[in-house]
Design an enzyme around this catalytic site. Sequence first.
Site, PDB file in Angstrom:
ATOM      1  N   ARG A  94      11.134  22.690 -11.638  1.00 18.48           N
ATOM      2  CA  ARG A  94      10.274  22.155 -10.565  1.00 18.48           C
ATOM      3  C   ARG A  94      11.076  21.873  -9.283  1.00 18.48           C
ATOM      4  NH1 ARG A  94       5.958  18.083 -13.000  1.00 18.48           N
ATOM      5  NH2 ARG A  94       4.853  18.659 -11.104  1.00 18.48           N
ATOM      6  N   ILE A  97      12.182  21.870  -5.207  1.00 20.84           N
ATOM      7  CA  ILE A  97      11.435  21.465  -3.999  1.00 20.84           C
ATOM      8  C   ILE A  97      11.935  22.238  -2.780  1.00 20.84           C
ATOM      9  CG2 ILE A  97      10.861  19.152  -4.852  1.00 20.84           C
ATOM     10  CD1 ILE A  97      13.117  18.103  -2.997  1.00 20.84           C
ATOM     11  N   ASP A  98      12.406  23.461  -3.018  1.00 22.25           N
ATOM     12  CA  ASP A  98      12.933  24.276  -1.913  1.00 22.25           C
ATOM     13  C   ASP A  98      11.891  24.556  -0.828  1.00 22.25           C
ATOM     14  OD1 ASP A  98      11.955  25.815  -4.279  1.00 22.25           O
ATOM     15  OD2 ASP A  98      12.031  27.453  -2.833  1.00 22.25           O
ATOM     16  N   GLN A  99      10.619  24.667  -1.218  1.00 25.45           N
ATOM     17  CA  GLN A  99       9.575  24.951  -0.216  1.00 25.45           C
ATOM     18  C   GLN A  99       9.299  23.732   0.661  1.00 25.45           C
ATOM     19  OE1 GLN A  99       8.102  28.271  -0.031  1.00 25.45           O
ATOM     20  NE2 GLN A  99       9.994  28.446  -1.219  1.00 25.45           N
ATOM     21  N   ASP A 109      -3.077  21.988 -15.366  1.00 25.71           N
ATOM     22  CA  ASP A 109      -3.062  20.650 -15.991  1.00 25.71           C
ATOM     23  C   ASP A 109      -4.100  20.487 -17.091  1.00 25.71           C
ATOM     24  OD1 ASP A 109      -2.226  18.876 -12.918  1.00 25.71           O
ATOM     25  OD2 ASP A 109      -1.019  20.019 -14.340  1.00 25.71           O
ATOM     26  N   CYS A 124      11.087  18.181 -15.408  1.00 24.16           N
ATOM     27  CA  CYS A 124      10.183  17.586 -16.395  1.00 24.16           C
ATOM     28  C   CYS A 124      10.173  18.544 -17.572  1.00 24.16           C
ATOM     29  CB  CYS A 124       8.798  17.410 -15.807  1.00 24.16           C
ATOM     30  SG  CYS A 124       8.107  18.988 -15.480  1.00 24.16           S
ATOM     31  N   ARG A 164       7.595  11.906 -10.182  1.00 21.73           N
ATOM     32  CA  ARG A 164       8.077  12.915  -9.244  1.00 21.73           C
ATOM     33  C   ARG A 164       7.469  12.727  -7.860  1.00 21.73           C
ATOM     34  NH1 ARG A 164       9.977  17.485 -10.169  1.00 21.73           N
ATOM     35  NH2 ARG A 164       8.571  18.504  -8.705  1.00 21.73           N
ATOM     36  N   LYS A 202      -5.376  10.813  -9.909  1.00 18.73           N
ATOM     37  CA  LYS A 202      -3.954  10.441  -9.871  1.00 18.73           C
ATOM     38  C   LYS A 202      -3.234  11.232  -8.782  1.00 18.73           C
ATOM     39  CE  LYS A 202      -0.863  12.438 -12.714  1.00 18.73           C
ATOM     40  NZ  LYS A 202       0.270  13.034 -11.991  1.00 18.73           N
ATOM     41  N   ASN A 203      -3.487  12.551  -8.711  1.00 22.83           N
ATOM     42  CA  ASN A 203      -2.717  13.394  -7.802  1.00 22.83           C
ATOM     43  C   ASN A 203      -3.145  13.267  -6.348  1.00 22.83           C
ATOM     44  OD1 ASN A 203      -1.175  14.074  -9.962  1.00 22.83           O
ATOM     45  ND2 ASN A 203      -2.169  16.039 -10.334  1.00 22.83           N
ATOM     46  N   ARG A 252       0.534   7.176 -17.848  1.00 22.85           N
ATOM     47  CA  ARG A 252       0.816   7.529 -16.450  1.00 22.85           C
ATOM     48  C   ARG A 252      -0.399   8.141 -15.767  1.00 22.85           C
ATOM     49  NH1 ARG A 252       4.651  11.767 -15.581  1.00 22.85           N
ATOM     50  NH2 ARG A 252       3.822  11.482 -13.492  1.00 22.85           N
TER      51      ARG A 252
HETATM   52  C1  EPZ Z   1       1.335  19.169  -8.583  1.00 27.30           C
HETATM   53  O1  EPZ Z   1       2.711  19.315  -8.913  1.00 27.30           O
HETATM   54  C2  EPZ Z   1       0.770  18.208  -9.593  1.00 27.30           C
HETATM   55  N1  EPZ Z   1       1.434  16.917  -9.481  1.00 27.30           N
HETATM   56  C3  EPZ Z   1       0.949  18.755 -11.010  1.00 27.30           C
HETATM   57  O2  EPZ Z   1       0.266  17.866 -11.888  1.00 27.30           O
HETATM   58  C4  EPZ Z   1       0.270  20.127 -11.099  1.00 27.30           C
HETATM   59  O3  EPZ Z   1       0.540  20.684 -12.362  1.00 27.30           O
HETATM   60  C5  EPZ Z   1       0.798  21.053 -10.000  1.00 27.30           C
HETATM   61  O4  EPZ Z   1       0.641  20.427  -8.705  1.00 27.30           O
HETATM   62  C6  EPZ Z   1       0.044  22.378  -9.965  1.00 27.30           C
HETATM   63  O5  EPZ Z   1      -1.309  22.141  -9.720  1.00 27.30           O
HETATM   64  C7  EPZ Z   1       1.044  16.108  -8.461  1.00 27.30           C
HETATM   65  O6  EPZ Z   1       0.173  16.427  -7.673  1.00 27.30           O
HETATM   66  C8  EPZ Z   1       1.743  14.776  -8.380  1.00 27.30           C
HETATM   67  P1  EPZ Z   1       3.471  22.818  -7.237  1.00 27.30           P
HETATM   68  P2  EPZ Z   1       3.703  20.063  -7.877  1.00 27.30           P
HETATM   69  O7  EPZ Z   1       4.425  22.506  -6.137  1.00 27.30           O
HETATM   70  O8  EPZ Z   1       3.288  19.753  -6.499  1.00 27.30           O
HETATM   71  C9  EPZ Z   1       6.966  25.991  -7.871  1.00 27.30           C
HETATM   72  C10 EPZ Z   1       0.009  16.394 -13.673  1.00 27.30           C
HETATM   73  O9  EPZ Z   1       0.011  16.524 -14.908  1.00 27.30           O
HETATM   74  N2  EPZ Z   1       7.599  25.362  -6.703  1.00 27.30           N
HETATM   75  O10 EPZ Z   1       2.092  23.259  -6.892  1.00 27.30           O
HETATM   76  O11 EPZ Z   1       5.097  19.764  -8.288  1.00 27.30           O
HETATM   77  C11 EPZ Z   1       6.896  25.053  -9.072  1.00 27.30           C
HETATM   78  O12 EPZ Z   1       8.092  25.082  -9.805  1.00 27.30           O
HETATM   79  C12 EPZ Z   1       1.038  17.124 -12.843  1.00 27.30           C
HETATM   80  O13 EPZ Z   1      -0.803  15.674 -13.034  1.00 27.30           O
HETATM   81  C13 EPZ Z   1       8.796  25.893  -6.225  1.00 27.30           C
HETATM   82  O14 EPZ Z   1       9.337  26.855  -6.766  1.00 27.30           O
HETATM   83  O15 EPZ Z   1       3.373  21.583  -8.218  1.00 27.30           O
HETATM   84  C14 EPZ Z   1       5.723  25.613  -9.836  1.00 27.30           C
HETATM   85  O16 EPZ Z   1       6.165  26.720 -10.613  1.00 27.30           O
HETATM   86  C15 EPZ Z   1       1.931  18.013 -13.698  1.00 27.30           C
HETATM   87  N3  EPZ Z   1       9.356  25.314  -5.132  1.00 27.30           N
HETATM   88  C16 EPZ Z   1       4.788  26.117  -8.734  1.00 27.30           C
HETATM   89  O17 EPZ Z   1       5.601  26.260  -7.565  1.00 27.30           O
HETATM   90  C17 EPZ Z   1       8.794  24.238  -4.490  1.00 27.30           C
HETATM   91  O18 EPZ Z   1       9.363  23.761  -3.481  1.00 27.30           O
HETATM   92  C18 EPZ Z   1       3.630  25.185  -8.397  1.00 27.30           C
HETATM   93  O19 EPZ Z   1       4.177  23.901  -8.199  1.00 27.30           O
HETATM   94  C19 EPZ Z   1       7.588  23.725  -4.999  1.00 27.30           C
HETATM   95  C20 EPZ Z   1       6.996  24.296  -6.103  1.00 27.30           C
END
Ligand code: EPZ
Length: 431
Positions: free
Chosen positions: A122, A124-126, A305, A117, A93, A22-23, A397
């Site tokens: 979550r 998206i500042d990065q 996950d 969620c 998302r 999915k991801n 989903r």
């Molecule tokens: C991806 O989410 C996956 N979703 C998530 O899977 C998965 O849990 C996550 O990566 C971690 O592996 C998809 O790929 C669609 P991150 P993502 O950015 O990209 C913080 C599932 O069940 N962060 O790696 O949103 C964030 O809050 C889903 O399939 C910031 O602070 O995760 C988190 O604490 C759930 N600022 C950490 O980083 C940012 O700009 C990791 O998030 C981005 C992230």
Amino acid sequence: MEQIVITGQKRLSGAVHINGAKNAAVAIIPAAIAANGVSIIENLPHIEDVIILANAIKSIGVVCEFKDEHTLMIDSRGVTDFKITYDLTRNMRASYYLLGSLLGRFKRAVVPLPGGCNFGSRPIDQHIKGFEAMGANIVLKHGLIHAYAEKLTGSHIYLDMASVGATINIMLAAVYAEGVTTIENAAREPHVVDTANFLNILGAKIKGAGTDMIRITGVAELYGAEYQIIPDQIEAGTYMIASAITCGDIKVCNIIPKHMDSLSAKLIEMNCELEEGDDYIRVMCTDSLQAVNVITMAYPGFPTDLQPQMTALMSTVKGTSIITETVFDNRFQYVTELRRLGSNVTVEGRVAVIEGGAALSGAEVNAVDLRAGAALVVAGLAARGDTTISNIKHIDRGYEDIENKLRSLGANIRRVDTVAGVGHKSPRAVF
Ligand code: EPZ
């Protein structure tokens, strides 16, 4: 309302075929729009998120059609718009990847701000930091992200954390940035590598995906290509855990065993027996499983996950287990539903302490998000009596055909519609 009902305590055995990731799918479909051509994406999972994303890109003039349930043709030569309307993507998302691909190719995009969620804000500042470093102007208003750039210029971007989404989104824009972009502290997940591999087949120049330093040299144009996405590491892990919790013997097929290393190591530590082949892992449960501790980390660490599914498993194993969630700040909300099945878990911030060994008993429970729903399914397989799971749209989903796959392994599981009645077959998500 659709529900899944499981009559538990059946030992599962047999073989299960794992679908595409999915991801990876939700990143590679937007990546195809970065190309000025026709792409064929194979091994897509037939799940809601893929259907929603395919409908969303149709709304901006992309021609796309399913050749079969798992193969999507995407012709992105005629993109007419750069604004993704909210109603098509409010439930997922990953639509934010369209920001990176549209901004990269067309230097403009308007995409809904992704909702939070059940397990945290979550942010998206990065993602935004990366786009701005390349020269884009980003404005958030009325729940939309407005992105614009005269041109994109390669830059060095250091991520505050190894964010999967930010790594992929920045890559999607950087393929068209003039010069070289480096992403330091990049995420190394398999779906990051899969997206980079696809972009390279389209004509991008990306090196280092899978390491914490990714180097992207901008190009003038990308062209269509054919591509088969990787199998789903989390779907595979969910069925491996289902084997352990039912004292079963399940061969999880069509996977990349290397992607499962952190879970395989934990199951072996618990006293499961694992047989590993080129594209399968067989999980055989011995009679006395041991309690273990788990710390979730970015890949190659234990995947967040699979944390809820692991908590369900540890609830049934005698002894004390400690599960520490280091990726998200609030990913134990599902525990209240697990407790309704008899799970003895106490949560303190990012740490869950599980006193395992109690026999779980069926109850009515509610899936609060995708992997929480998977944990309730896994727990229901072990619980005595009937477990009725509501809000299963979350499960649909991310898991294709979950009840038929589990039924083929011996589970007593059925999808009911409180309106249509027992044995209701959910209409296949239509495109
Ligand atoms: C991806 O989410 C996956 N979703 C998530 O899977 C998965 O849990 C996550 O990566 C971690 O592996 C998809 O790929 C669609 P991150 P993502 O950015 O990209 C913080 C599932 O069940 N962060 O790696 O949103 C964030 O809050 C889903 O399939 C910031 O602070 O995760 C988190 O604490 C759930 N600022 C950490 O980083 C940012 O700009 C990791 O998030 C981005 C992230």
